[in-house]
Structure formats: structure tokens, C-alpha cells
Design an enzyme around this catalytic site. Structure first.
Site, PDB file in Angstrom:
ATOM      1  N   ARG A 177      25.471 -23.825 -40.755  1.00 23.45           N
ATOM      2  CA  ARG A 177      26.474 -24.715 -41.314  1.00 23.45           C
ATOM      3  C   ARG A 177      27.875 -24.356 -40.799  1.00 23.45           C
ATOM      4  NH1 ARG A 177      25.677 -27.117 -47.247  1.00 23.45           N
ATOM      5  NH2 ARG A 177      23.524 -26.809 -46.796  1.00 23.45           N
ATOM      6  N   ARG A 212      21.897 -37.756 -58.432  1.00 27.63           N
ATOM      7  CA  ARG A 212      20.728 -36.919 -58.110  1.00 27.63           C
ATOM      8  C   ARG A 212      20.269 -36.121 -59.343  1.00 27.63           C
ATOM      9  NH1 ARG A 212      21.072 -33.054 -53.180  1.00 27.63           N
ATOM     10  NH2 ARG A 212      23.134 -32.698 -54.047  1.00 27.63           N
ATOM     11  N   ARG A 241      22.496 -30.771 -60.704  1.00 24.86           N
ATOM     12  CA  ARG A 241      23.059 -29.574 -60.064  1.00 24.86           C
ATOM     13  C   ARG A 241      24.525 -29.423 -60.461  1.00 24.86           C
ATOM     14  NH1 ARG A 241      21.303 -29.586 -53.786  1.00 24.86           N
ATOM     15  NH2 ARG A 241      23.529 -29.122 -53.579  1.00 24.86           N
TER      16      ARG A 241
END
Ligand code: AP5
Length: 607
Positions: A177, A212, A241
Site C-alpha cells: 500500500r 458495509r 467496522r
């Protein structure tokens, strides 16, 4: 229903593979001349023909198969396909937060059985287990920033080195990343077969993140609108999350944008951008096709190797069909046919020897262009021979290290044998086929223990030799002991003593050096024979190709003026000059004891 569609497609792919392989094989069968073995290019040409610019996208990983007719007499397709050992896939998946990486990974793992390595998941596990790593990472993750490189790099390196990842292949999700992470993988020589970049417009990403939900029991990913849970029971246990709030998603997106350029450029050669703003099934359809194509290419390549082997075995025993030594060897430069002939002859002998488990091999090929004692010596021929061997073993899936000794000695004595000057550069600039061969399957190195890496399967040493005042044997010895049971092939070594002004080489450890040189078995010998002290005309030739006997040939001129080589004798051991004299003169050595006459010069150094 979906699975059925995929299975059908796989079936078609397998069929296409088989057809393609067999048609290539059929092409070989019909076009192969009487010569015992296939030319070296026999593998690369058909494969390159299969490369289609349409399907090739932006890397060299795609081929298409062209079905043709299957010859009746050939082994069945299933048998061949079953023989194809699949090399595990190595996949990286990247994209902005909520671009669907995790969702695609679930499907890829289901279909391809790869080991899913998600840095996000690994870190979340560490956090929920309250480990030291988890405690360090928690703060970064909750704020939407990146966890420090050193933590993530160590975690991924450890996971990649586990047996399941090596065996089943891996799917790296969310790593690398940062540029530093990409560099760390490069240092570990970890390269993906394909880098999938999921592309989704920014405004959609925020909505996906906020909606999500995760199932802590199954690990499945849902979305309150687009992918709601299947039952109320699942719905009741879904969690969100902590980094999925709008504010944190925006921060994560920002960080992603800052780093993505550097990552993408590191993998541009294998990168495929996918429009991921479509239903996940459609995205997966494309992903599936891409990964299947890589597998298919590998299978074709493996099938080609098997076919090559089958054909070579079929054409064996080489000795029976061998059409003899090529003529016009005094014409310099040698024609391409002649050079190819010898490259192939050496290759076959080397392959047979390695196949029989020999690990210390020696090739002595002394056609005029490869004999440094002649002024027609041509280093390009030596390099081509080395490339033929290296590429053939690389095609076989081996990682080959081609080694050229560096300069030896110190001060005024520093330098390398003239014969090898510039060799390394020539090797670097040579055409090694597709982009990834040199550096992946074929690597260049020097001679010495430190040159041996764990991933190397085989070593080809280019004309290792003693130089005046300097002895290569110590480096060679260090290298062979580091190589262990892996094959080491010496091409035209010159390990005999050379005179030094100080006399060093003659006095120090001579016996030991010679003893070491003898640990290598000849797998190929070719030498032209001349009148004493001359290099013209050619009187004959001596050839040995493992595992066959030494063959002695006499060069004769036919009535039509054409030359040919006639086999006059064979030997289980390398013949002495006396034996050669006997064979040429047609009389026993008892009758003429002196090593004189045309072969007198062969008495010492040459044998
Ligand atoms: P990580 O878990 O990797 O988060 P991310 O990269 O931000 O990606 P996400 O997991 O949010 O999204 P995704 O692309 O997997 O999408 P998903 O399939 O879930 O990392 C979390 C944190 O860990 C980072 O912020 C960082 O702190 C740390 N970290 C991780 N790796 C690191 C590293 N290498 N270095 C440093 N720190 C690191 O889908 C999202 C939603 O969209 C779901 O609801 C799904 O159902 C839906 N969806 C998916 N596909 C579709 C579709 N095609 N159409 C409609 N909806 C879809």
C-alpha cells in the site's frame, strides 16, 4: 447455475489447451527433419505464434489457443493434460477502500483455492486478540491512517513464507500500500503474475463503506442495500467496522490517492484495471477469465514441454538416427545451421546427464569458433550456446543462474581472462525472449559461493578458467559446495595450470586442484583433429554425447568432391592419442609404438 457456467468454460479451456498442444505437436511431427532432436526454437516459436495482440492486453501473460486437427496416433488429450503440473498463481488485488477487494477475494479463493492474505483482516485479528501488534495498529486503523510499514511488512513476509502460500499460490489483498512496502516485496523477490486494480468512482466508494456490514461468524461481507444478508439470523449478528464512518472513509481515500501512483507504477507490467462499478458477479466474471488465462498459458507451456520431451524420447536413441557431423567446419564464420546443430547436440547431452542425476557436468566443445586458441574464436557463439542451454532449462521451469567469473587477483595482477572480456555485458544485452525471463528464470552472476541463492535450480558457468597467477578453483569449489546437489555445468572450462611469473600456481595445491577438476564428468566432448601443429586440413573429429561412447570420425572426400565424416571407432573412455593413431592408420599400436605421425601433437595438453 453460475458454477455450472464456469465449469463448462473450464472444460472448453481444457479442450482448447489440449487441441492447441496436440496441433503443435502434430506440426512438429510433420515438419521435424530426420534429425534426432528438435531444434531449440521448437518450443518458443509455436508459443510466440500463439500470442495474440488482441488478447495480449498490456503484458506478456496472455496467449490464445488455436484448435487444429488432432493426430490419431498421439497420446490422448486427457493423459497429457493430467501430466500438466500447475504452477501456483500469485495475485495482487488493489483499489481504493470499498472498491470490492474483499468481496472479489472471497470469490477468487472459492474458485482458485489461493491463500488469501489480507493485511486489513490480519491486522483486525491482531487487534481483536489484543496482541502487541494489534495494540500498536489499533490507533492507526481507527483513525483511517496506515499502520507503520515495518509492522505490516514483517507480517506479510511471514505469511508469504508459509508452506500453504508456496504450495497453493497467494492472493495479496491490500498490500503493498506504500512504495516502501512494494520495495520490500521486490527485495524478497516476490512478484505477482497479475496485479488487479479495481476501479470505482469516489462518490460510490463512500456509500459502499458506510453501508458495509460484516458477519463475524463467517467473515462474509454484506451491504445494507446492494448485498443484504440472507436471513434475519445473520442480519442480527452483523457488525460495522469502526473505520467505516463517512469521515474516516474520506481520510482513507485521501491516503489511498497519495500512495496509489507509486504502487501502480511498480506493477505496471502486470497490471490490469477492472471496472469494478458493476455488480460483483460481473466483476468476478472478468477476474475469473483473467486468472484462468494465466493458468491456461501455464498449462500450454507445460504441455509443450511434455510434448517436446515425448518427441525427443521418441526420436531417441539419438545415436541411431544421428546424421553425423556437419561438414564445412573450416568455413568461418560457421553457418547458423552448424551453430544450431552443436547447440542442440550439447543441450541434449546435458539434459540427459542431468536427468540421470549427475550434478557436476562438463562440456568441452571445440569447434573453431569456440576454440580460444584459434584466431577465429567468436565469443558470440559461446554466448548463444549458453543462452540455448539456459532458456531450455528455464522453459522447463528451472531457475538458471548463468555465471561468468569476475576479475581476479589484485593490483597489477587484477583482470579477467581475455576470452571472457565483455561477456557479462553481452549476456545482459542479449535477447532473452519475453521480458520476464532474464531476471526471473535466468539470472546472471559471477563465480563464487556467495553467488548461490536458495531459489537457483541450476548453474551454468561460462568458460571458468585459471588466469596467469590466479586460480579459479577456490571460487569454483566454494560455489559447488554451496550448490550442493543442484547441477553445475561448466562450459569449456580451462582448469589446467597456467605458468605464473611467481610460479604460484605450479606449487600450491596442484594435486588438490586437479583432483577437484576431475569431480566433473564430461557430458559432451567435441574436438576436431588436425595434422600435427596445423589447423588445416581437418582430419577427423572426436565426439562424445552423454551417455554414449566416444566416437572417432575420419573426414573423407567423396567422389563428387563433397566431404563427409565416417565413424571409424568408438571407445568407452576418452581415447588416447595412441588409440586415435591406431584407428586412423588401421594398425595396432604394437606395430608402431611411437606417438609420431599426424597425431603426434595430441600427446599432451589437448587430452
Ligand atoms: P483494509 O481492510 O484493507 O481496508 P481497505 O483497503 O480500505 O479496503 P476495504 O476493506 O474497506 O474495502 P474492500 O475493497 O475490501 O471492499 P469490500 O469488498 O469490503 O484495511 C483496513 C485498515 O488496515 C487500513 O485503513 C489501514 O489502517 C490498515 N492496513 C491494511 N493494509 C495495510 C497496509 N498494507 N499498510 C498499512 N496499513 C494497512 O466492499 C466494500 C462494500 O462494498 C461492501 O459492503 C460490499 O458488499 C460492497 N461491494 C463490493 N463489491 C461491490 C460491487 N461490485 N457492487 C456493489 N457493492 C459492492
Amino acid at each position: 447455475m453460475k458454477d455450472f457456467v464456469f465449469d463448462q468454460r473450464e472444460e472448453r479451456e481444457r479442450e482448447a489447451l489440449t487441441m492447441a498442444s496436440l496441433s503443435l505437436c502434430s506440426a512438429h511431427l510433420s515438419s521435424t527433419p530426420s534429425r534426432s532432436s528438435l531444434p531449440t526454437s521448437s518450443l518458443s516459436t509455436p508459443l510466440s505464434l500463439l500470442q495474440s495482440p488482441i488478447t495480449r492486453r498490456n503484458s506478456s501473460i496472455f496467449f490464445t489457443a488455436t484448435p487444429r486437427q488432432i493426430p490419431q496416433s498421439f497420446p490422448t488429450s486427457t493423459a497429457l493434460v493430467k501430466c500438466c503440473v500447475k504452477e501456483p498463481l500469485k495475485v495482487m488485488i488493489s483499489g481504493a477502500p470499498a472498491s470490492g477487494k474483499g468481496t472479489q477475494c472471497e470469490l477468487i479463493v472459492q474458485k482458485f483455492g489461493l491463500v488469501h492474505i489480507s493485511t486489513g483482516d490480519l491486522l483486525r485479528e491482531e487487534v481483536s486478540s489484543g496482541t502487541e501488534i494489534g495494540n500498536k495498529a489499533k490507533e492507526f486503523m481507527n483513525s483511517g491512517s496506515l499502520v507503520p510499514d515495518e509492522i505490516v511488512i514483517a507480517m506479510v513476509a511471514g505469511r508469504l513464507s508459509r508452506e500453504d502460500a508456496k504450495k497453493n499460490g497467494w492472493l495479496l489483498d491490500g498490500f503493498p500500500r506504500t512504495f516502501a512496502q512494494a520495495q520490500s516485496l521486490d527485495k524478497l523477490n516476490v512478484k505477482p503474475d497479475i496485479f488487479l486494480l479495481l476501479d470505482v468512482p469516489e462518490e460510490i466508494l463512500i456509500e459502499r463503506c458506510v453501508g458495509r456490514r460484516l458477519d463475524p461468524v463467517t467473515g462474509k461481507i454484506y451491504h445494507v442495500k446492494s448485498y443484504p444478508p440472507e436471513s434475519d439470523e445473520v442480519k442480527a449478528r452483523l457488525v460495522m467496522r469502526p473505520d467505516d464512518t463517512e469521515e474516516k472513509v474520506k481520510a482513507r481515500l485521501q491516503i489511498y490517492k497519495q500512495n496509489s501512483e507509486a504502487i501502480i507504477s511498480a506493477y505496471s507490467d502486470v497490471m490490469i484495471k477492472i471496472d469494478a462499478n458493476r455488480p460483483k458477479e460481473m466483476v468476478f466474471e472478468e477476474t475469473h477469465t483473467l486468472l484462468s488465462q494465466i493458468n491456461l498459458n501455464r498449462m500450454i507451456k507445460t504441455a509443450m514441454l511434455i510434448i517436446k520431451q515425448v518427441l525427443a524420447d521418441k526420436a531417441s536413441p539419438v545415436q541411431d538416427n544421428w546424421r553425423g557431423i556437419p561438414t564445412r567446419l573450416n568455413n568461418i564464420p560457421h553457418s547458423r545451421d552448424i551453430r544450431s546443430y552443436f547447440y542442440e547436440d550439447v543441450l541434449q547431452a546435458t539434459v540427459r546427464s542431468i536427468k540421470d542425476g549427475n550434478t557436476r557436468l562438463r562440456v568441452d566443445i571445440n569447434i573453431p569458433e569456440l576454440n580460444p586458441e584459434m584466431d577465429v574464436y567468436r565469443i558470440g557463439t559461446l554466448m548463444e550456446l549458453v543462452r540455448t542451454l539456459a532458456l531450455s532449462f528455464a522453459d522447463d521451469g528451472k531457475r538458471v543462474k548463468v555465471c561468468v567469473q569476475g576479475s581476479m587477483g589484485e593490483g597489477a595482477l587484477a583482470g579477467m581472462p581475455l576470452q571472457l572480456a565483455g561477456t557479462r555485458k553481452i549476456l545482459e544485452y542479449m535477447d532473452w525472449g519475453d521480458d520476464e525471463t532474464l531476471g526471473t528464470f535466468v539470472k546472471l552472476g559471477a563465480i563464487g559461493g556467495k553467488e548461490v541463492d536458495e531459489e537457483d535450480d541450476l548453474f551454468i558457468l561460462v568458460a571458468p578458467q585459471n588466469a596467469v597467477g590466479n586460480c579459479i578453483i577456490d571460487d569454483l569449489q566454494a560455489m559447488t559446495s554451496a550448490a550442493g546437489k543442484r547441477p553445475v555445468v561448466l562450459i569449456n572450462p580451462r582448469l589446467k595450470d597456467l605458468p605464473a611469473s611467481s610460479g604460484i600456481m605450479q606449487t600450491m595445491g596442484r594435486e588438490k586442484r586437479l583432483e577437484y577438476a576431475l569431480t566433473f564428468d564430461n557430458c559432451y566432448v567435441f574436438r576436431l583433429l588436425y595434422y600435427a601443429g596445423t589447423q588445416y586440413p581437418i582430419m577427423g573429429a572426436l565426439r562424445m554425447s552423454y551417455p554414449y561412447r566416444y566416437e572417432l570420425y575420419k573426414r573423407v572426400t567423396e567422389e563428387n568432391g563433397k566431404e563427409k565424416y565416417v565413424l571409424i571407432s568408438t571407445y568407452s573412455e576418452r581415447p588416447t592419442p595412441d588409440q586415435i593413431n591406431d584407428a586412423f592408420s588401421g594398425k595396432s599400436r604394437e606395430e608402431s609404438k611411437k606417438p609420431s605421425g599426424i597425431w603426434g601433437f595430441l600427446g599432451s595438453g589437448f587430452f
